[in-house]
Design a protein around this motif. Structure first.
Motif, PDB file in Angstrom:
ATOM      1  N   ASP A   2      37.994  31.089  43.148  1.00 39.33           N
ATOM      2  CA  ASP A   2      37.799  32.203  42.225  1.00 39.33           C
ATOM      3  C   ASP A   2      36.726  31.806  41.227  1.00 39.33           C
ATOM      4  O   ASP A   2      37.000  31.227  40.177  1.00 39.33           O
ATOM      5  CB  ASP A   2      39.126  32.519  41.529  1.00 39.33           C
ATOM      6  CG  ASP A   2      38.991  33.613  40.479  1.00 39.33           C
ATOM      7  OD1 ASP A   2      37.948  34.289  40.476  1.00 39.33           O
ATOM      8  OD2 ASP A   2      39.918  33.785  39.674  1.00 39.33           O
ATOM      9  N   VAL A   3      35.473  32.137  41.540  1.00 38.77           N
ATOM     10  CA  VAL A   3      34.351  31.715  40.712  1.00 38.77           C
ATOM     11  C   VAL A   3      34.471  32.263  39.294  1.00 38.77           C
ATOM     12  O   VAL A   3      34.153  31.576  38.312  1.00 38.77           O
ATOM     13  CB  VAL A   3      33.017  32.153  41.359  1.00 38.77           C
ATOM     14  CG1 VAL A   3      31.848  31.897  40.406  1.00 38.77           C
ATOM     15  CG2 VAL A   3      32.790  31.405  42.674  1.00 38.77           C
ATOM     16  N   LYS A   5      37.204  32.975  37.693  1.00 37.92           N
ATOM     17  CA  LYS A   5      38.422  32.488  37.019  1.00 37.92           C
ATOM     18  C   LYS A   5      39.169  33.644  36.332  1.00 37.92           C
ATOM     19  O   LYS A   5      39.563  33.557  35.164  1.00 37.92           O
ATOM     20  CB  LYS A   5      38.087  31.395  36.004  1.00 37.92           C
ATOM     21  CG  LYS A   5      37.341  30.211  36.583  1.00 37.92           C
ATOM     22  CD  LYS A   5      38.169  29.500  37.624  1.00 37.92           C
ATOM     23  CE  LYS A   5      37.436  28.287  38.197  1.00 37.92           C
ATOM     24  NZ  LYS A   5      38.152  27.694  39.344  1.00 37.92           N
ATOM     25  N   ASP A   7      42.144  34.810  36.728  1.00 36.86           N
ATOM     26  CA  ASP A   7      43.533  34.546  36.335  1.00 36.86           C
ATOM     27  C   ASP A   7      43.640  33.798  35.016  1.00 36.86           C
ATOM     28  O   ASP A   7      44.724  33.719  34.430  1.00 36.86           O
ATOM     29  CB  ASP A   7      44.265  33.780  37.444  1.00 36.86           C
ATOM     30  CG  ASP A   7      44.808  34.716  38.517  1.00 36.86           C
ATOM     31  OD1 ASP A   7      44.391  35.896  38.544  1.00 36.86           O
ATOM     32  OD2 ASP A   7      45.639  34.273  39.340  1.00 36.86           O
ATOM     33  N   ASP A   8      42.540  33.245  34.525  1.00 37.91           N
ATOM     34  CA  ASP A   8      42.569  32.630  33.209  1.00 37.91           C
ATOM     35  C   ASP A   8      42.820  33.676  32.116  1.00 37.91           C
ATOM     36  O   ASP A   8      43.199  33.319  30.993  1.00 37.91           O
ATOM     37  CB  ASP A   8      41.244  31.907  32.912  1.00 37.91           C
ATOM     38  CG  ASP A   8      41.098  30.625  33.721  1.00 37.91           C
ATOM     39  OD1 ASP A   8      42.052  30.254  34.435  1.00 37.91           O
ATOM     40  OD2 ASP A   8      40.017  30.001  33.657  1.00 37.91           O
ATOM     41  N   GLN A   9      42.600  34.944  32.436  1.00 40.69           N
ATOM     42  CA  GLN A   9      42.813  36.021  31.473  1.00 40.69           C
ATOM     43  C   GLN A   9      44.279  36.478  31.428  1.00 40.69           C
ATOM     44  O   GLN A   9      44.633  37.316  30.599  1.00 40.69           O
ATOM     45  CB  GLN A   9      41.933  37.225  31.835  1.00 40.69           C
ATOM     46  CG  GLN A   9      40.453  36.914  31.929  1.00 40.69           C
ATOM     47  CD  GLN A   9      39.909  36.387  30.617  1.00 40.69           C
ATOM     48  OE1 GLN A   9      40.181  36.951  29.556  1.00 40.69           O
ATOM     49  NE2 GLN A   9      39.154  35.303  30.672  1.00 40.69           N
ATOM     50  N   ARG A  15      51.304  34.598  34.580  1.00 42.25           N
ATOM     51  CA  ARG A  15      51.079  33.475  35.500  1.00 42.25           C
ATOM     52  C   ARG A  15      52.396  32.976  36.082  1.00 42.25           C
ATOM     53  O   ARG A  15      52.456  32.569  37.248  1.00 42.25           O
ATOM     54  CB  ARG A  15      50.334  32.338  34.786  1.00 42.25           C
ATOM     55  CG  ARG A  15      48.835  32.573  34.683  1.00 42.25           C
ATOM     56  CD  ARG A  15      48.120  31.312  34.237  1.00 42.25           C
ATOM     57  NE  ARG A  15      48.322  31.067  32.810  1.00 42.25           N
ATOM     58  CZ  ARG A  15      47.514  31.536  31.855  1.00 42.25           C
ATOM     59  NH1 ARG A  15      46.471  32.278  32.176  1.00 42.25           N
ATOM     60  NH2 ARG A  15      47.748  31.280  30.593  1.00 42.25           N
ATOM     61  N   ARG A 254      41.970  38.582  49.504  1.00 42.33           N
ATOM     62  CA  ARG A 254      41.920  37.158  49.153  1.00 42.33           C
ATOM     63  C   ARG A 254      42.400  36.283  50.305  1.00 42.33           C
ATOM     64  O   ARG A 254      41.797  35.241  50.604  1.00 42.33           O
ATOM     65  CB  ARG A 254      42.783  36.912  47.916  1.00 42.33           C
ATOM     66  CG  ARG A 254      42.656  35.492  47.350  1.00 42.33           C
ATOM     67  CD  ARG A 254      43.685  35.271  46.269  1.00 42.33           C
ATOM     68  NE  ARG A 254      45.029  35.176  46.824  1.00 42.33           N
ATOM     69  CZ  ARG A 254      46.138  35.426  46.122  1.00 42.33           C
ATOM     70  NH1 ARG A 254      46.059  35.813  44.858  1.00 42.33           N
ATOM     71  NH2 ARG A 254      47.321  35.293  46.691  1.00 42.33           N
ATOM     72  N   GLU A 288      32.997  36.780  48.024  1.00 37.34           N
ATOM     73  CA  GLU A 288      33.396  36.312  46.698  1.00 37.34           C
ATOM     74  C   GLU A 288      33.036  37.344  45.629  1.00 37.34           C
ATOM     75  O   GLU A 288      33.828  37.627  44.716  1.00 37.34           O
ATOM     76  CB  GLU A 288      32.710  34.974  46.396  1.00 37.34           C
ATOM     77  CG  GLU A 288      32.889  34.467  44.982  1.00 37.34           C
ATOM     78  CD  GLU A 288      34.310  34.036  44.669  1.00 37.34           C
ATOM     79  OE1 GLU A 288      34.751  34.283  43.535  1.00 37.34           O
ATOM     80  OE2 GLU A 288      34.966  33.458  45.549  1.00 37.34           O
ATOM     81  N   GLY A 292      35.664  39.297  43.274  1.00 39.44           N
ATOM     82  CA  GLY A 292      35.557  39.202  41.824  1.00 39.44           C
ATOM     83  C   GLY A 292      35.497  40.569  41.169  1.00 39.44           C
ATOM     84  O   GLY A 292      36.181  40.836  40.171  1.00 39.44           O
TER      85      GLY A 292
END
Length: 383
Positions: A2-3, A5, A7-9, A15, A254, A288, A292
């Motif tokens: 996941d270039v 990212k 899921d960081d949000q 999570r 995915r 990708e 995204g």
């Protein structure tokens, strides 16, 4: 891989839900789903019990045993389930976003207490009877009728392509009355009500798809959903289900993408892995990018929904864009796998076949295109 990212949000709670559903899927679904697909079956009762324990049914609803979580948390659960198979996400979606939402939104307190706790626990199953053999994209033309008979009702008609139909304990059936379109709760086993499975499917095979027949079905007066008036009621439920697809399609895509990346790294031709060839890298790069963009679209609409700002047009945007993106990713992944891509040893062709159904249900590609067209021009073009 996941270039962006994305899921960081997510919040810590989101999570945690992601990881919990992934763990469930990895143990209870992934090792078996290709066989279920090949045999055209889904062990719904067994899965329902486990999914109920995890709080996945009606997880966006409040009270009556429901988890009361946010829209993005629900979307993430849909994404992780559809990463296994669209049929599994559809199973959860029909139970929670259609049948349970209809009862929660439009039902009486007695109806809610009778059905929702068991449905949330997975001990009771529901289905949603709107689509008819001759009325798919135009539900306003439905032929199923409900006429008054003393203090009760008599229903006649039929519904088609109903997920969970033959295994449901209760069907939410939409019918035309003298006052317009209304919803009714039809318990399984009611005389005159039958549900038969649709066979010979080449898509969504790991899913129960049924035809409902209502032949003089007599219901008491309290079977009517008192808050459901007009076509807006079932369409409101459909919008909830479409929202889940926005995330779910990302999960299916995915899995196809990750399979293609793994395969390209180990499959050798002309003396090196095919991942080292420019044409393969171009395919992976565009996959990708598509993932995204789809992931960002899902997250953005999810946050709008949590803020109470999401519109039906935005949901149509997400459903149209993300399912088309997922189909493109699945097809590109299939080309990277070559002939191996058409076997059930890999998940790609299964997801590709399933996504052809996802493109059609909960509003076809054409209908969502017209929804956006009206939003852009202000002119409806459905007729």
């Amino acid at each position: 891989m996941d270039v962006l990212k994305i899921d960081d949000q997510l919040t810590d709670e989101e999570r945690m839900i992601r990881d919990t559903v992934r763990a469930f899927r990895a143990e209870a679904v992934d090792p078996h789903v290709a066989d279920w697909f090949e045999r055209g079956e889904l062990p719904v009762r067994e899965l329902a019990a486990e999914m109920g324990k995890l709080g996945l049914f009606g997880m966006h609803l409040h009270g009556y045993g429901c988890a009361g979580l946010g829209a993005v948390a629900y979307g993430i659960a849909c994404r992780e389930l559809e990463a296994a198979d669209s049929g599994l996400r559809s199973f959860m979606s029909v139970q929670g976003s259609l049948a349970m939402t209809a009862i929660h939104k439009y039902g009486s307190e007695e109806q809610k207490l009778r059905w929702l706790p068991g449905m949330a626990a997975g001990t009771l199953l529901g289905c949603f009877g709107l689509t008819e053999p001759d009325h798919g994209s135009d539900p306003a033309g439905m032929a199923t009728t409900a006429r008054r008979d003393g203090t009760g009702w008599v229903l006649d008609g039929g519904k088609m392509w109903i997920t969970n139909g033959s295994v449901a304990d209760v069907a939410v059936v939409w019918a035309r009355t003298e006052d317009g379109i209304n919803g009714f709760l039809v318990p399984a086993g009611t005389p005159g009500f039958t549900a038969g499975d649709i066979k010979r499917k080449m898509s969504l095979r790991a899913s129960v798809t049924s035809e409902l027949v209502l032949d003089g079905v007599r219901l008491p007066g309290d079977a009517l959903l008192p808050g459901a008036r007009g076509l807006r009621a079932p369409l409101g439920c459909l919008s909830e289900a479409r929202f889940g697809i926005i995330f779910g399609a990302v999960g299916a895509a995915r899995t196809c993408y990750e399979t293609a990346v793994s395969y390209a790294g180990t499959r050798e031709q002309f003396g090196k892995p095919i991942a080292g060839f420019q044409l393969t890298q171009e395919k992976l790069a565009w996959m990708e990018v598509a993932l995204g963009q789809a992931g960002l679209t899902a997250l953005h609409i999810g946050r709008l929904k949590e803020a109470g700002k999401a519109t039906p047009q935005q949901v149509s945007f997400g459903k149209l864009a993300n399912v088309r993106a997922a189909i493109d990713v699945a097809r590109q992944a299939r080309t990277i796998l070559g002939a191996n891509g058409i076997t059930l040893e890999y998940p790609v062709i299964r997801h590709a076949n399933n996504l052809e159904s996802v493109l059609t249900y909960e509003g076809t590609q054409e209908i969502h295109t017209l929804v956006l067209g009206e939003a852009i021009t202000g002119i409806p073009a459905y007729r």
